[in-house]
Design a protein around this motif. Structure first.
Motif, PDB file in Angstrom:
ATOM      1  N   SER A  72       0.937  -1.236  -0.012  1.00  0.00           N
ATOM      2  CA  SER A  72       0.008  -0.144   0.036  1.00  0.00           C
ATOM      3  C   SER A  72       0.910   1.073   0.071  1.00  0.00           C
ATOM      4  O   SER A  72       2.236   1.125   0.268  1.00  0.00           O
ATOM      5  CB  SER A  72      -0.893   0.008   1.312  1.00  0.00           C
ATOM      6  N   LYS A  73       0.386   2.356  -0.343  1.00  0.00           N
ATOM      7  CA  LYS A  73       1.269   3.704  -0.608  1.00  0.00           C
ATOM      8  C   LYS A  73       1.656   4.009   0.977  1.00  0.00           C
ATOM      9  O   LYS A  73       2.950   4.615   0.978  1.00  0.00           O
ATOM     10  CB  LYS A  73       0.516   4.463  -1.171  1.00  0.00           C
ATOM     11  N   ALA A 101       7.699  -3.072   7.105  1.00  0.00           N
ATOM     12  CA  ALA A 101       7.515  -1.803   6.460  1.00  0.00           C
ATOM     13  C   ALA A 101       8.833  -1.351   5.390  1.00  0.00           C
ATOM     14  O   ALA A 101       8.552  -0.944   4.228  1.00  0.00           O
ATOM     15  CB  ALA A 101       7.351  -0.797   7.511  1.00  0.00           C
ATOM     16  N   ILE A 102      10.097  -1.766   6.087  1.00  0.00           N
ATOM     17  CA  ILE A 102      11.247  -1.394   5.174  1.00  0.00           C
ATOM     18  C   ILE A 102      11.274  -2.285   4.054  1.00  0.00           C
ATOM     19  O   ILE A 102      11.594  -1.892   2.836  1.00  0.00           O
ATOM     20  CB  ILE A 102      12.414  -1.681   6.183  1.00  0.00           C
ATOM     21  N   ALA A 103      10.993  -3.761   4.207  1.00  0.00           N
ATOM     22  CA  ALA A 103      10.946  -4.431   3.264  1.00  0.00           C
ATOM     23  C   ALA A 103       9.850  -4.275   2.021  1.00  0.00           C
ATOM     24  O   ALA A 103      10.203  -4.379   0.890  1.00  0.00           O
ATOM     25  CB  ALA A 103      10.567  -5.961   3.761  1.00  0.00           C
ATOM     26  N   GLU A 104       8.781  -3.676   2.386  1.00  0.00           N
ATOM     27  CA  GLU A 104       7.721  -3.204   1.549  1.00  0.00           C
ATOM     28  C   GLU A 104       8.126  -2.116   0.674  1.00  0.00           C
ATOM     29  O   GLU A 104       8.018  -1.935  -0.669  1.00  0.00           O
ATOM     30  CB  GLU A 104       6.413  -2.811   2.117  1.00  0.00           C
ATOM     31  N   TYR A 105       9.022  -1.192   1.166  1.00  0.00           N
ATOM     32  CA  TYR A 105       9.620  -0.039   0.607  1.00  0.00           C
ATOM     33  C   TYR A 105      10.618  -0.770  -0.621  1.00  0.00           C
ATOM     34  O   TYR A 105      10.668  -0.110  -1.704  1.00  0.00           O
ATOM     35  CB  TYR A 105      10.185   0.910   1.275  1.00  0.00           C
ATOM     36  N   ASP A 114      -0.030   2.554  14.049  1.00  0.00           N
ATOM     37  CA  ASP A 114      -1.589   2.352  14.439  1.00  0.00           C
ATOM     38  C   ASP A 114      -2.576   2.182  13.518  1.00  0.00           C
ATOM     39  O   ASP A 114      -3.508   1.570  13.583  1.00  0.00           O
ATOM     40  CB  ASP A 114      -1.870   3.408  15.445  1.00  0.00           C
ATOM     41  N   SER A 115      -2.236   3.031  12.345  1.00  0.00           N
ATOM     42  CA  SER A 115      -2.968   3.216  11.348  1.00  0.00           C
ATOM     43  C   SER A 115      -2.998   1.861  10.477  1.00  0.00           C
ATOM     44  O   SER A 115      -3.941   1.433   9.814  1.00  0.00           O
ATOM     45  CB  SER A 115      -2.895   4.491  10.377  1.00  0.00           C
ATOM     46  N   ILE A 116      -1.619   1.401  10.122  1.00  0.00           N
ATOM     47  CA  ILE A 116      -1.232   0.552   9.087  1.00  0.00           C
ATOM     48  C   ILE A 116      -1.278  -1.037   9.588  1.00  0.00           C
ATOM     49  O   ILE A 116      -2.035  -1.823   9.144  1.00  0.00           O
ATOM     50  CB  ILE A 116       0.121   0.701   8.675  1.00  0.00           C
TER      51      ILE A 116
END
Length: 601
Positions: free
Chosen positions: A308-309, A428-432, A413-415
């Motif tokens: 997701s963005k 999160a780093i991996a998704e980037y 909290d949001s993601i």
């Protein structure tokens, strides 16, 4: 009289009804018989495949009993042709046996763990080709290999059942075969000596044409079936009477492989097929060279929440945050600079053993680091966090740093629904990093027909890469890394004989033993993963030790025959030791092509 007539009329009606009933019963019985003898698509394919297996057994049996080079060659060519004929089925239905029978003539090492390591000598068609056509004839090796192949084929024949085939199996099989030809078939990958790849591609396409004939009745749109047949005939014509080094592979992929992918997608719609799952390639991939070709989830952790963005933006900020390291002096971006295609331009980063690899397209593989020691991007980040010369911290501290940052906390909290864990930080780093697969280079845009700006030299360079220069036998399109099509699962490691210094006179192999350090397997000394060469124009210096500063030096190394060509004697070198014989102009054209792989963003 009337009663007599009435009685006879009734009698006649009863006879007619009985005869009519009998006729219905008879018709139903015929229909049932027809239904029981109707052959399904899977059974039709099985019948053809089994016949080919038996035929191939006979030829390999004759080969094993031959004594002269002439007969060895004769029966090898016959058995190999049949093998290619049944390749689309075997490679799809029985991938492990296909890999065994088509394996390169190099030692295979299986390292499940430190206590379970297998060293296997190949017994394949490639072994036969290299042995039969060698200068000296190793009769025992030829006979033993042929006999083993025959026995393997017999075992496959006894255990083959294709009646389970449904429409989606057939379509997957069809697409895999088309892609296999374009990515390995026409490159010489499995015909390293004879280079009869174009003839073998012809055999494969003729076999596919026959399979399509079996499926003819499934087409609602009859014109679509005709388009398939016409396209295969056009493909066969393009393969006729062309020498290996003169074949235009660029035009073949652009005008045939991609057209067949388009026909595949139209057939999926025509047959109303719904695929039960998605593997490495998206089931609706529009081409080989698209950001919609690969399925990122295939290469990510099962717990991954997906792209997701918002998560990519979060990962980007974490990637650039020096606060994640123990002394606040280093972020991921320190060694992976965006402007250098996420490398750092250094021979080796301070305190590191090896050159920093690009992170572009890094996610399209199953193993990470030059020695393949990590099995996911999330796992790879663990090693960076714990490394004394990198983040020099631990996962608990990493999690705590992020939790205590109010900006990060709100976004997590949001993601991630309030979960800040070491895994969600790493994810999160991996998704980037997974967002860095752009497929928007000059080459991508041209081969998919979005631009028409490639020069003759650049196209010639691609054709050399895929043909005479043998680059594509290790750097497989479209990612141009070592992940082998068409399963895109195994990432190859190679022993190239990379020197410690840029020296062609008194060359010594680099002291780094690579994969050996992981399990201490002797047969893995100096083995390193084959990385992507996308964005290679920006990622100098080159090789795992940064020994070469220019692409000209890299091409020269390969043109000489790798380490063997500069006097480094390593028994298990996987690169063919013979010089490629590339002219100065051909070497320049190769570099012209490599520079077209630079992403536009």
């Amino acid at each position: 009289m009337n009663s007599y007539l009435t009685k006879n009329i009734r009698k006649g009606v009863y006879v007619f009804i009985n005869l009519f009933a009998l006729s219905i019963i008879s018709c139903n019985e015929v229909k049932k018989k027809e239904e029981t003898i109707e052959i399904t698509l899977g059974e039709q394919i099985e019948k053809k495949y089994t016949h080919e297996l038996i035929k191939c057994q006979a030829y390999t049996d004759s080969l094993s009993k031959s004594t002269s080079r002439e007969n060895f060659a004769k029966y090898y060519l016959k058995s190999r042709a049949i093998f290619k004929q049944m390749e689309p089925i075997m490679a799809f239905h029985d991938a492990e046996n296909y890999k065994f029978l088509n394996a390169p003539n190099i030692l295979k090492v299986e390292e499940e763990d430190a206590t379970n390591i297998k060293i296997l000598s190949p017994k394949s068609f490639q072994v036969l080709e290299e042995t039969i056509y060698a200068d000296s004839l190793e009769v025992t090796t030829i006979k033993n290999t042929a006999e083993l192949i025959r026995n393997r084929l017999k075992l496959i024949e006894k255990n083959t059942k294709l009646s389970y085939f449904k429409n989606h199996h057939f379509l997957w099989l069809l697409r895999d075969a088309v892609l296999r030809v374009s990515q390995t078939g026409i490159t010489g990958f499995d015909s390293p000596v004879l280079e009869q790849s174009l003839e073998e591609a012809t055999i494969v396409y003729k076999s596919l044409r026959e399979y399509l004939d079996f499926a003819k009745t499934k087409f609602k749109n009859k014109a679509l079936y005709t388009n398939w047949v016409n396209e295969i005939n056009a493909t066969l014509k393009s393969l006729e009477s062309v020498k290996f080094n003169e074949f235009d592979r660029y035009s073949f992929i652009k005008n045939h492989t991609h057209k067949q992918l388009d026909l595949f997608n139209k057939t999926v719609e025509d047959w109303s097929v719904e695929f039960p799952f998605t593997l490495a390639l998206n089931n609706n991939a529009p081409s080989l060279f698209s950001d919609k070709t690969f399925n990122p989830k295939y290469y990510s952790d099962a717990k991954n929440i997906g792209y997701s963005k918002k998560v990519v933006a979060l990962g980007r900020d974490l990637f650039n945050d020096k606060g994640l390291s123990k002394d606040g002096s280093m972020s991921c971006a320190t060694c992976h600079v965006k402007e250098k295609a996420f490398t750092d331009g250094m021979v080796k980063p301070k305190g590191q053993l090896r050159n920093s690899p690009t992170l572009t397209y890094a996610s399209l593989q199953q193993n990470f680091f030059y020695d393949n020691r990590a099995g996911s991007l999330e796992g790879q980040i663990v090693a960076v966090v714990k490394n004394d010369s990198e983040f020099h911290t631990n996962l608990e501290t990493l999690q705590k740093v992020v939790e205590e940052n109010s900006n990060y906390k709100v976004r997590f909290d949001s993601i991630y629904e309030g979960e800040v864990t070491d895994y969600t930080v790493r994810n999160a780093i991996a998704e980037y990093i997974r967002s860095l697969n752009k497929f928007n280079s000059k080459f991508d845009l041209n081969i998919t027909g979005k631009e028409n700006s490639l020069t003759t030299n650049e196209i010639n360079g691609f054709n050399l890469f895929m043909g005479k220069a043998k680059c594509a036998t290790c750097h497989f399109a479209p990612v141009f890394n070592g992940t082998v099509p068409t399963l895109y699962k195994d990432t190859e490691m190679e022993l190239l004989g990379v020197p410690a210094k840029n020296d062609t006179i008194n060359a010594l192999v680099d002291a780094d033993l690579g994969r050996y350090y992981f399990y201490k397997t002797e047969e893995r000394k100096h083995f390193f993963k084959t990385p992507t060469i996308r964005n290679i124009e920006l990622t100098a210096p080159y090789m795992h030790n940064g020994v070469y500063t220019t692409l000209e030096e890299v091409i020269d190394f390969y043109n000489r025959g790798g380490g063997a060509g500069i006097g480094i004697d390593l028994e298990l070198q996987t690169l063919p030791p013979d010089p490629l014989g590339l002219t100065d102009e051909e070497q320049k054209n190769l570099i012209h092509f490599l520079k077209t792989l630079t992403d536009k963003s």
